[in-house]
Design a protein around this motif. Structure first.
Motif, PDB file in Angstrom:
ATOM      1  N   PHE A 239      10.349 -22.328  19.223  1.00 26.36           N
ATOM      2  CA  PHE A 239       9.838 -22.910  20.475  1.00 26.36           C
ATOM      3  C   PHE A 239       8.834 -22.009  21.192  1.00 26.36           C
ATOM      4  O   PHE A 239       8.642 -22.125  22.397  1.00 26.36           O
ATOM      5  N   GLY A 240       8.204 -21.125  20.442  1.00 29.73           N
ATOM      6  CA  GLY A 240       7.210 -20.225  21.041  1.00 29.73           C
ATOM      7  C   GLY A 240       6.055 -20.974  21.696  1.00 29.73           C
ATOM      8  O   GLY A 240       5.548 -20.573  22.745  1.00 29.73           O
ATOM      9  N   TYR A 241       5.638 -22.076  21.067  1.00 27.26           N
ATOM     10  CA  TYR A 241       4.528 -22.856  21.630  1.00 27.26           C
ATOM     11  C   TYR A 241       4.971 -23.623  22.866  1.00 27.26           C
ATOM     12  O   TYR A 241       4.216 -23.759  23.820  1.00 27.26           O
ATOM     13  N   PHE A 242       6.196 -24.108  22.829  1.00 28.91           N
ATOM     14  CA  PHE A 242       6.742 -24.810  24.002  1.00 28.91           C
ATOM     15  C   PHE A 242       6.813 -23.822  25.175  1.00 28.91           C
ATOM     16  O   PHE A 242       6.429 -24.135  26.302  1.00 28.91           O
ATOM     17  N   GLN A 243       7.293 -22.624  24.882  1.00 30.65           N
ATOM     18  CA  GLN A 243       7.363 -21.563  25.905  1.00 30.65           C
ATOM     19  C   GLN A 243       5.975 -21.264  26.468  1.00 30.65           C
ATOM     20  O   GLN A 243       5.777 -21.200  27.678  1.00 30.65           O
ATOM     21  N   HIS A 244       5.017 -21.083  25.562  1.00 29.86           N
ATOM     22  CA  HIS A 244       3.661 -20.717  25.955  1.00 29.86           C
ATOM     23  C   HIS A 244       3.016 -21.805  26.823  1.00 29.86           C
ATOM     24  O   HIS A 244       2.367 -21.513  27.823  1.00 29.86           O
ATOM     25  N   GLU A 245       3.241 -23.067  26.459  1.00 31.85           N
ATOM     26  CA  GLU A 245       2.578 -24.164  27.169  1.00 31.85           C
ATOM     27  C   GLU A 245       3.277 -24.567  28.451  1.00 31.85           C
ATOM     28  O   GLU A 245       2.634 -24.954  29.416  1.00 31.85           O
ATOM     29  N   TYR A 246       4.621 -24.548  28.424  1.00 32.12           N
ATOM     30  CA  TYR A 246       5.351 -25.228  29.502  1.00 32.12           C
ATOM     31  C   TYR A 246       6.230 -24.308  30.345  1.00 32.12           C
ATOM     32  O   TYR A 246       6.865 -24.762  31.291  1.00 32.12           O
ATOM     33  N   GLY A 247       6.313 -23.026  29.982  1.00 29.70           N
ATOM     34  CA  GLY A 247       6.921 -22.073  30.898  1.00 29.70           C
ATOM     35  C   GLY A 247       8.444 -21.987  30.880  1.00 29.70           C
ATOM     36  O   GLY A 247       9.039 -21.615  31.883  1.00 29.70           O
ATOM     37  N   LEU A 248       9.097 -22.344  29.777  1.00 23.72           N
ATOM     38  CA  LEU A 248      10.501 -21.974  29.595  1.00 23.72           C
ATOM     39  C   LEU A 248      10.511 -20.725  28.720  1.00 23.72           C
ATOM     40  O   LEU A 248       9.571 -20.486  27.967  1.00 23.72           O
ATOM     41  N   LYS A 249      11.587 -19.945  28.820  1.00 20.81           N
ATOM     42  CA  LYS A 249      11.686 -18.764  27.956  1.00 20.81           C
ATOM     43  C   LYS A 249      12.756 -19.010  26.894  1.00 20.81           C
ATOM     44  O   LYS A 249      13.895 -19.320  27.232  1.00 20.81           O
ATOM     45  N   PHE A 250      12.373 -18.897  25.630  1.00 20.44           N
ATOM     46  CA  PHE A 250      13.321 -19.135  24.536  1.00 20.44           C
ATOM     47  C   PHE A 250      13.678 -17.826  23.845  1.00 20.44           C
ATOM     48  O   PHE A 250      12.795 -17.040  23.509  1.00 20.44           O
ATOM     49  N   LEU A 251      14.973 -17.613  23.627  1.00 16.86           N
ATOM     50  CA  LEU A 251      15.450 -16.468  22.857  1.00 16.86           C
ATOM     51  C   LEU A 251      16.224 -16.991  21.664  1.00 16.86           C
ATOM     52  O   LEU A 251      16.862 -18.043  21.748  1.00 16.86           O
ATOM     53  N   ALA A 252      16.191 -16.259  20.550  1.00 14.69           N
ATOM     54  CA  ALA A 252      16.887 -16.719  19.349  1.00 14.69           C
ATOM     55  C   ALA A 252      17.318 -15.539  18.488  1.00 14.69           C
ATOM     56  O   ALA A 252      16.600 -14.538  18.423  1.00 14.69           O
ATOM     57  N   PRO A 253      18.475 -15.653  17.841  1.00 11.69           N
ATOM     58  CA  PRO A 253      18.901 -14.572  16.944  1.00 11.69           C
ATOM     59  C   PRO A 253      18.069 -14.495  15.667  1.00 11.69           C
ATOM     60  O   PRO A 253      17.949 -13.426  15.074  1.00 11.69           O
ATOM     61  N   GLU A 254      17.502 -15.622  15.236  1.00 13.36           N
ATOM     62  CA  GLU A 254      16.680 -15.618  14.028  1.00 13.36           C
ATOM     63  C   GLU A 254      15.210 -15.713  14.411  1.00 13.36           C
ATOM     64  O   GLU A 254      14.865 -16.302  15.418  1.00 13.36           O
ATOM     65  N   GLY A 255      14.355 -15.182  13.562  1.00  5.93           N
ATOM     66  CA  GLY A 255      12.921 -15.165  13.842  1.00  5.93           C
ATOM     67  C   GLY A 255      12.234 -16.487  13.589  1.00  5.93           C
ATOM     68  O   GLY A 255      12.864 -17.544  13.648  1.00  5.93           O
ATOM     69  N   ILE A 256      10.934 -16.443  13.283  1.00  3.07           N
ATOM     70  CA  ILE A 256      10.165 -17.682  13.127  1.00  3.07           C
ATOM     71  C   ILE A 256      10.459 -18.398  11.816  1.00  3.07           C
ATOM     72  O   ILE A 256      10.027 -19.516  11.622  1.00  3.07           O
ATOM     73  N   SER A 257      11.197 -17.784  10.924  1.00  3.29           N
ATOM     74  CA  SER A 257      11.653 -18.491   9.730  1.00  3.29           C
ATOM     75  C   SER A 257      13.175 -18.460   9.704  1.00  3.29           C
ATOM     76  O   SER A 257      13.788 -17.510  10.186  1.00  3.29           O
ATOM     77  N   THR A 258      13.774 -19.497   9.113  1.00  6.22           N
ATOM     78  CA  THR A 258      15.229 -19.520   8.962  1.00  6.22           C
ATOM     79  C   THR A 258      15.625 -18.853   7.642  1.00  6.22           C
ATOM     80  O   THR A 258      16.797 -18.819   7.286  1.00  6.22           O
ATOM     81  N   GLU A 259      14.624 -18.336   6.942  1.00  4.00           N
ATOM     82  CA  GLU A 259      14.807 -17.843   5.589  1.00  4.00           C
ATOM     83  C   GLU A 259      15.736 -16.630   5.514  1.00  4.00           C
ATOM     84  O   GLU A 259      16.485 -16.458   4.566  1.00  4.00           O
TER      85      GLU A 259
END
Ligand SMILES: [Zn+2]
Length: 341
Positions: A239-259
């Protein structure tokens, strides 16, 4: 001799049957979409002039997808292959090579606003904040991808190696970027089917208006969420793009891939960060196992607020069967969990 003639007769019957079959659908463009969100855009632009095959279907995870023989056949016969690009579809290159396709492979993020892969900053911005702007660029050095050339994906996956690149691929989470995807699809369809170009452009424009309405809705809804309740936990950095555009802050234990799985240290750091930043809500994602999020919820005392659709649509009967429904569902789920608690 008679055996040979019989065989020849059988072959020509098959050939005729195939010719009849392709004549029936010869009018339509054969489009392959790499995953469900792109298929929805393509459907909106192409209408009944296109036949769409989706590789990674509803609730599927493109990061770790293993193509099937039918996928190579579909790509081999396609007139156009629509993909996200930015290394979202790790399976793509081998599939395209195996299929022998001559179709253009159209990367829909081209021309959109692309964000850097902030994964390492995300994961370490707490424990290493004292070190300042430490970007870990060495881990994403240009040579990294070449290490795995010739290695099978299965082998690389088993060792938990990273394949992701320098950019965050989840660009569709910005509606503005979705409009770029749609424009790129219309251009690709026009190039392949000039007779349908006016239709594609009109469809893209009508759908673009719906996207603009959606964007206004998102901004209005986010504005109702107090500033101190805008930190959200999900399972991977989708949700990095959602954060960037709309101003919520997203944190996650996994990075940009679920791999690659989150390490115990990543999870511990996240839990500390959740407590300090007072995260307002935590969500599972439709494409990933909920276990890790449930663990973090237990350890932080947060209640799981529902399911967000990150990298795939739901099936037809679900709440996110189209891109627009997906974005609305995510928005109302977040708002409900944050304001309801
Ligand atoms: Zn993802």
């Amino acid at each position: 001799m008679s055996h040979m003639m019989k065989l020849a007769a059988t072959v020509s019957v098959l050939t005729l049957a195939q010719a009849a079959f392709s004549a029936a659908s010869a009018e339509n463009l054969k489009v392959v979409a790499s995953f469900s969100i792109i298929a929805d855009f393509a459907k909106n632009v192409g209408g009944n002039r296109v036949d769409i095959t989706t590789l990674v279907g509803p609730n599927g995870d493109a990061h770790v997808y293993e193509p099937k023989p039918a996928d190579a056949a579909a790509v081999g016969e396609a007139d156009i292959v629509l993909v996200n690009g930015l290394q979202f579809e790790g399976f793509l290159q081998r599939l395209v090579e195996a299929s022998g396709t001559k179709a253009p492979i159209v990367e829909l993020t081209k021309g959109g606003e692309v964000l850097p892969n902030a994964e390492e900053e995300h994961h370490h911005d707490h424990d290493e904040a004292a070190e300042g702007e430490h970007e870990h660029e060495h881990e994403h050095a240009a040579g990294e991808d070449h290490d795995h050339e010739g290695e099978s994906h299965e082998h690389a996956d088993a060792h938990g190696h990273h394949h992701h690149g320098e950019f965050d691929p989840h660009a569709w989470q910005s509606v503005h970027n979705a409009e770029v995807y749609v424009k790129n699809i219309a251009d690709a369809f026009c190039a392949a089917d000039a007779a349908g170009c006016d239709t594609y452009k009109a469809n893209a424009e009508a759908y673009g208006e719906q996207l603009e309405t959606l964007e206004t809705e998102i901004e209005a809804t986010i504005a109702e969420i107090p500033e101190d309740k805008r930190t959200i936990i999900t399972s991977h950095d989708a949700f990095g793009y959602f954060q960037h555009e709309y101003g919520l802050k997203f944190l996650a234990p996994e990075g940009i891939s679920t791999e690659s799985e989150a390490s115990a240290a990543d999870v511990a750091a996240l839990i500390t960060q959740v407590k300090e930043d007072k995260a307002a809500a935590i969500f599972v994602e439709n494409i990933t196992n909920p276990r890790l999020i449930e663990q973090i919820a237990n350890e932080t005392g947060l209640k799981v607020g529902g399911t967000l659709y990150s990298d795939a649509l739901s099936d037809e009967s679900g709440p996110a069967a189209t891109y627009i429904d997906m974005m609305r569902h995510n928005l109302t789920t977040i708002k409900g969990a944050v304001l309801g608690s």
